[in-house]
Design a protein around this motif. Sequence first.
Motif, PDB file in Angstrom:
ATOM      1  N   GLY A   1       3.090  27.947 -44.990  1.00 52.80           N
ATOM      2  CA  GLY A   1       4.495  27.984 -44.633  1.00 52.80           C
ATOM      3  C   GLY A   1       5.201  29.268 -45.004  1.00 52.80           C
ATOM      4  O   GLY A   1       6.202  29.633 -44.386  1.00 52.80           O
ATOM      5  N   ASP A   2       4.705  29.989 -46.017  1.00 50.57           N
ATOM      6  CA  ASP A   2       5.328  31.247 -46.431  1.00 50.57           C
ATOM      7  C   ASP A   2       4.771  32.452 -45.686  1.00 50.57           C
ATOM      8  O   ASP A   2       5.105  33.597 -46.012  1.00 50.57           O
ATOM      9  N   GLY A   3       3.922  32.220 -44.681  1.00 46.13           N
ATOM     10  CA  GLY A   3       3.359  33.310 -43.896  1.00 46.13           C
ATOM     11  C   GLY A   3       2.036  33.840 -44.398  1.00 46.13           C
ATOM     12  O   GLY A   3       1.407  34.661 -43.731  1.00 46.13           O
ATOM     13  N   SER A   4       1.594  33.398 -45.580  1.00 50.75           N
ATOM     14  CA  SER A   4       0.298  33.846 -46.087  1.00 50.75           C
ATOM     15  C   SER A   4      -0.825  33.031 -45.459  1.00 50.75           C
ATOM     16  O   SER A   4      -0.602  31.991 -44.844  1.00 50.75           O
TER      17      SER A   4
ATOM     18  N   ARG B   1      -1.476  37.858 -47.882  1.00 49.58           N
ATOM     19  CA  ARG B   1      -0.224  37.886 -47.136  1.00 49.58           C
ATOM     20  C   ARG B   1      -0.270  39.053 -46.148  1.00 49.58           C
ATOM     21  O   ARG B   1      -0.237  40.207 -46.544  1.00 49.58           O
TER      22      ARG B   1
ATOM     23  N   GLY C   1       4.601  21.473 -50.840  1.00 48.04           N
ATOM     24  CA  GLY C   1       3.734  22.607 -50.564  1.00 48.04           C
ATOM     25  C   GLY C   1       2.316  22.459 -51.056  1.00 48.04           C
ATOM     26  O   GLY C   1       1.623  23.458 -51.261  1.00 48.04           O
TER      27      GLY C   1
ATOM     28  N   ASP D   1       3.030  26.529 -54.996  1.00 49.76           N
ATOM     29  CA  ASP D   1       4.054  27.009 -55.921  1.00 49.76           C
ATOM     30  C   ASP D   1       3.453  27.478 -57.242  1.00 49.76           C
ATOM     31  O   ASP D   1       3.722  28.582 -57.714  1.00 49.76           O
TER      32      ASP D   1
END
Length: 394
Positions: free
Chosen positions: A315-318, A331, A67, A83
């Motif tokens: 990748g986490d949508g943010s 986000r 990440g 992270d």
Amino acid sequence: GRSWEHIWTEETLSGEGQEVCYLSSGNIWISNGHRGFFYEVLDSDVKTYHLPGSESIIGFFPTGENGRIIATGTKNIHLFSLDSEKHQDITPSDIRPDQVITAAIFDPIYSYLWLTLSDGILRRYYFSGGELSAQEEHNFARAHCLWVGKDGSLNMIHENDHLTIDPTSALSRVPMGEGQDFWYSYTSPSGKTYLYGPYGIAVAEPKGGIRWIVHGSIPYVTCLMEDRSGRLWAGSSSDGLFRIEDEKITLHLSEETGLPDNTCRSLVQDGFGDIWIATRYQVVRFNPDNLRTIAYDQSRSKDFIFGRASSTLLGDGSLLFGGTGLLLRLRPEQKTAPNATSAIIEGVFINGEKHPREDLIKLPHDRNQVDFYYSSINFDQRSGFQCRYRLEAG
């Protein structure tokens, strides 16, 4: 789920010529001369990460390593961890203090970072284990507009030629002719590579050469994005945002129709389908279906400006945005559209004569002309304002 207080007034905000239309907790709808809703200013929960110095970010590149993202600035290169939300300076020691990074592109196939420097140097670095090591160098004065082909080859515009360096370092050249002035590139999710700059937008052909799709009608294209529907969106340096469909301009969004600034610096689409526009000083959320714009207002230094083409979907949508000495991460949340604007019927006319609306009217087949007039908020964005009529017959 919001409760709106309707306070439609003629009061003008000082020095802005705007009228207040609706207020809610923390939000405000404003209009320009009662021509319709334009944008909503919000205090958004944006995380800010300060970078050393005051340089601008010119590109984000996911590395595929836990990440981590490479954030390339004009003077330094940073490795940002999603992270731990920490960053480290990984600028190679062979980049001198007097050199400026003018363009950068990352090859995810071979983990190569290509940089062009202000003194005409093109250099390739290999990224591994959080470090960059130099592997190849060329001297191409005025080389710019870098992109990576599907086979991992590096492509660039050098003067009026299309140059390609394949993975074996072999160089090939395709003449493009005079007047092909491109400064930036964008590879879309569909695999097309677009070249753009002061004169418009072109597509890079797979076997070399280019084909214009918009030429001369957009003043200095600064950012480009293809949405999930295959539509192309182009931001300009001074005239707002343009939508391009079938190689034709089908929509123009500017300060007069929703943007807080006509200078578009970067574009990115979130997981809900909304397009986020970084202007010089604000981030704007734009719904491409109903054309609603929301400006997120953040208090920053007067020297702050968003970087060109410096935004990405994580990748986490943010979303991650780069600016002068800053990384901004937010986000997106799912937004619900406001209730449809109500219309008031002012009159109904049957065969040219006014009739009370409560009357039930039966019309003969040869005298069946019906006209009705209504009032509502008048949106300047006509393509985004829809009316629905229903005729019930017994």
